[in-house]
Design an enzyme around this catalytic site. Structure first.
Site, PDB file in Angstrom:
ATOM      1  N   GLY A  77      -7.160  -4.438   6.872  1.00 24.45           N
ATOM      2  CA  GLY A  77      -8.119  -3.361   6.735  1.00 24.45           C
ATOM      3  C   GLY A  77      -9.300  -3.433   7.675  1.00 24.45           C
ATOM      4  O   GLY A  77      -9.711  -2.423   8.260  1.00 24.45           O
TER       5      GLY A  77
ATOM      6  N   ARG B  42     -15.690  -5.306  -2.060  1.00 28.30           N
ATOM      7  CA  ARG B  42     -15.108  -5.089  -0.736  1.00 28.30           C
ATOM      8  C   ARG B  42     -14.389  -3.753  -0.681  1.00 28.30           C
ATOM      9  O   ARG B  42     -13.675  -3.366  -1.595  1.00 28.30           O
ATOM     10  CB  ARG B  42     -14.137  -6.221  -0.409  1.00 28.30           C
ATOM     11  CG  ARG B  42     -13.449  -6.102   0.972  1.00 28.30           C
ATOM     12  CD  ARG B  42     -12.069  -5.515   0.881  1.00 28.30           C
ATOM     13  NE  ARG B  42     -11.358  -5.547   2.173  1.00 28.30           N
ATOM     14  CZ  ARG B  42     -10.180  -4.999   2.383  1.00 28.30           C
ATOM     15  NH1 ARG B  42      -9.532  -4.393   1.400  1.00 28.30           N
ATOM     16  NH2 ARG B  42      -9.612  -5.060   3.582  1.00 28.30           N
ATOM     17  N   ILE B  43     -14.590  -3.008   0.401  1.00 26.35           N
ATOM     18  CA  ILE B  43     -13.904  -1.745   0.615  1.00 26.35           C
ATOM     19  C   ILE B  43     -13.061  -1.860   1.877  1.00 26.35           C
ATOM     20  O   ILE B  43     -13.548  -2.309   2.919  1.00 26.35           O
ATOM     21  CB  ILE B  43     -14.913  -0.578   0.743  1.00 26.35           C
ATOM     22  CG1 ILE B  43     -15.639  -0.378  -0.597  1.00 26.35           C
ATOM     23  CG2 ILE B  43     -14.211   0.712   1.168  1.00 26.35           C
ATOM     24  CD1 ILE B  43     -16.773   0.613  -0.546  1.00 26.35           C
ATOM     25  N   GLY B  44     -11.819  -1.490   1.799  1.00 29.96           N
ATOM     26  CA  GLY B  44     -10.920  -1.600   2.937  1.00 29.96           C
ATOM     27  C   GLY B  44     -10.816  -0.319   3.736  1.00 29.96           C
ATOM     28  O   GLY B  44     -11.634   0.589   3.615  1.00 29.96           O
ATOM     29  N   ASP B  45      -9.766  -0.231   4.539  1.00 31.58           N
ATOM     30  CA  ASP B  45      -9.599   0.929   5.412  1.00 31.58           C
ATOM     31  C   ASP B  45      -9.067   2.159   4.695  1.00 31.58           C
ATOM     32  O   ASP B  45      -9.312   3.295   5.129  1.00 31.58           O
ATOM     33  CB  ASP B  45      -8.631   0.579   6.550  1.00 31.58           C
ATOM     34  CG  ASP B  45      -7.221   0.307   6.036  1.00 31.58           C
ATOM     35  OD1 ASP B  45      -6.339   1.179   6.194  1.00 31.58           O
ATOM     36  OD2 ASP B  45      -6.997  -0.769   5.451  1.00 31.58           O
TER      37      ASP B  45
ATOM     38  N   THR C 103      -1.693   1.168   7.626  1.00 30.17           N
ATOM     39  CA  THR C 103      -1.561   0.015   6.740  1.00 30.17           C
ATOM     40  C   THR C 103      -1.709  -1.250   7.563  1.00 30.17           C
ATOM     41  O   THR C 103      -1.387  -1.270   8.749  1.00 30.17           O
ATOM     42  CB  THR C 103      -0.205   0.029   6.017  1.00 30.17           C
ATOM     43  OG1 THR C 103      -0.160  -1.048   5.079  1.00 30.17           O
ATOM     44  CG2 THR C 103       0.955  -0.135   6.984  1.00 30.17           C
ATOM     45  N   GLY C 104      -2.212  -2.287   6.935  1.00 28.01           N
ATOM     46  CA  GLY C 104      -2.359  -3.547   7.656  1.00 28.01           C
ATOM     47  C   GLY C 104      -3.638  -4.257   7.300  1.00 28.01           C
ATOM     48  O   GLY C 104      -4.141  -4.145   6.184  1.00 28.01           O
TER      49      GLY C 104
ATOM     50  N   THR D 131       0.832  -1.187   0.000  1.00 26.57           N
ATOM     51  CA  THR D 131       0.000   0.000   0.000  1.00 26.57           C
ATOM     52  C   THR D 131       0.872   1.245   0.000  1.00 26.57           C
ATOM     53  O   THR D 131       1.862   1.319   0.711  1.00 26.57           O
ATOM     54  CB  THR D 131      -0.908   0.001   1.249  1.00 26.57           C
ATOM     55  OG1 THR D 131      -1.812  -1.089   1.153  1.00 26.57           O
ATOM     56  CG2 THR D 131      -1.668   1.299   1.369  1.00 26.57           C
TER      57      THR D 131
END
Length: 346
Positions: free
Chosen positions: A270, A245-248, A267-268, A217
């Site tokens: 999500g 899907r939507i991440g952080d 980062t990590g 990322t």
């Protein structure tokens, strides 16, 4: 090369870390005449084996298996130059953003990005991009050209075309390496969290013991000479993630946040970052508890985010920088105009 390939640590430093750092410094300084204080290059949390300086990677190539994030403390009136660096990383197929974005369960890309101006709290975010070459550029346009904060999927794509943002056929983002990653994840019926760690079963609600959800990322935080802050993050997400899907990353306060006190890019894993509202909590602890940036970030990483799931980069209005993580290690480097350089993993 197989998953148990061991890469020599000294070779990693010579072949990857130093060139990446020099690239960011040279391109940034050449394009911006402002008083740049510090430049950092920081990698996502990754599992590191032993203490002898070797690390386990996926082995496609040294650069493809090591996630990196750039951090810049810079003269904010050079925002165009700062965004340009994020674009450069998005254009590099060795990062999980833009050109190198990992694939969904349908074998497609769905890219997302976010940018936030701490001085005004203006922000822009995008998700579900399939043809936009630089997601961070579109996020900036959402912030500057619309009354909204977040556009996704076809609406975001239509806005990109309306604004003349560079687009390309979606096949441009389908790389052989990421096709292979998807194949492996499908064979194991897993959502791939990190190439160096245990994949997460689709029905598993517990986080992986170590590793991160995003392979490479791209993230930046910045502060100018007046103390104005900004943060930006861009990613392709998870290998074999569900379509939609939507991440952080594009979630304000989770993967990206900036106000007048600090700028944070996380980062990590999500889902864990969203639950912990990682980025906003750092700012809230500074605002309401009076903690320093380091104290606030350390609390969030050590007490709030589940162990083995999260890392972040943050800068305060006074130029304080912190980059804590609760994974085994995190690649990071810095250099200043006075010639000081630093490289670290643990």
């Amino acid at each position: 090369m197989q998953d148990d390939t061991i890469v020599n640590f000294d070779l990693v430093l010579k072949v990857l870390l130093l060139p990446a750092l020099v690239f960011l410094i040279n391109t940034y300084f050449s394009s911006c005449k402002g008083k740049c204080l510090t430049v950092y290059v920081r990698g996502n949390g990754t599992k590191i084996l032993g203490s002898s300086g070797s690390l386990k990677t996926s082995g496609f190539c040294i650069m493809s298996s090591l996630p990196f994030t750039g951090v810049m403390i810079a003269f904010f009136n050079c925002l165009g130059s700062w965004i340009k660096q994020v674009r450069e990383l998005e254009n590099n197929l060795y990062f999980n953003a833009g050109r190198g974005s990992v694939l969904t369960s349908n074998g497609t890309v769905e890219m997302e990005a976010c940018i936030m101006d701490g001085n005004t709290k203006n922000c822009g975010a995008v998700s579900g991009l399939t043809t936009v070459v630089n997601a961070i550029s579109l996020a900036r346009l959402v912030m500057e050209k619309t009354p909204h904060i977040y556009l996704a999927f076809e609406g975001a794509e239509a806005f990109a075309r309306e604004q003349g943002v560079e687009t390309t056929d979606s096949s441009h983002f389908i790389t052989p390496r990421n096709i292979e990653r998807l194949k492996q994840a499908k064979e194991a019926n897993k959502v791939q969290v990190d190439y160096n760690t245990r994949p997460i079963p689709k029905d598993d609600k517990t986080p992986a013991p170590s590793g991160d959800s995003q392979l490479g990322t791209v993230g930046c935080v910045a502060v100018d000479s007046f103390g104005h802050l900004a943060a930006a993050t861009s990613t392709g997400g998870l290998v074999n993630k569900m379509v939609g899907r939507i991440g952080d990353t594009p979630v304000i306060g989770a993967g990206t946040y900036a106000n007048k006190l600090c700028a944070v890019s996380a980062t990590g894993q999500g889902e864990a970052i969203i639950r912990a509202t990682v980025a906003r909590d750092v700012a809230a602890l500074m605002e309401y508890k009076g903690l320093s940036l380091k104290e606030a970030a350390d609390y969030v990483i050590e007490q709030s985010a589940p162990k083995g799931t999260t890392g972040l980069i943050a800068v305060s209005a006074t130029g304080e920088v912190t980059m804590p993580f609760n994974t085994t290690g995190m690649f990071r480097a810095c250099a200043t105009e006075d010639g000081h350089t630093e490289l670290a993993i643990w």
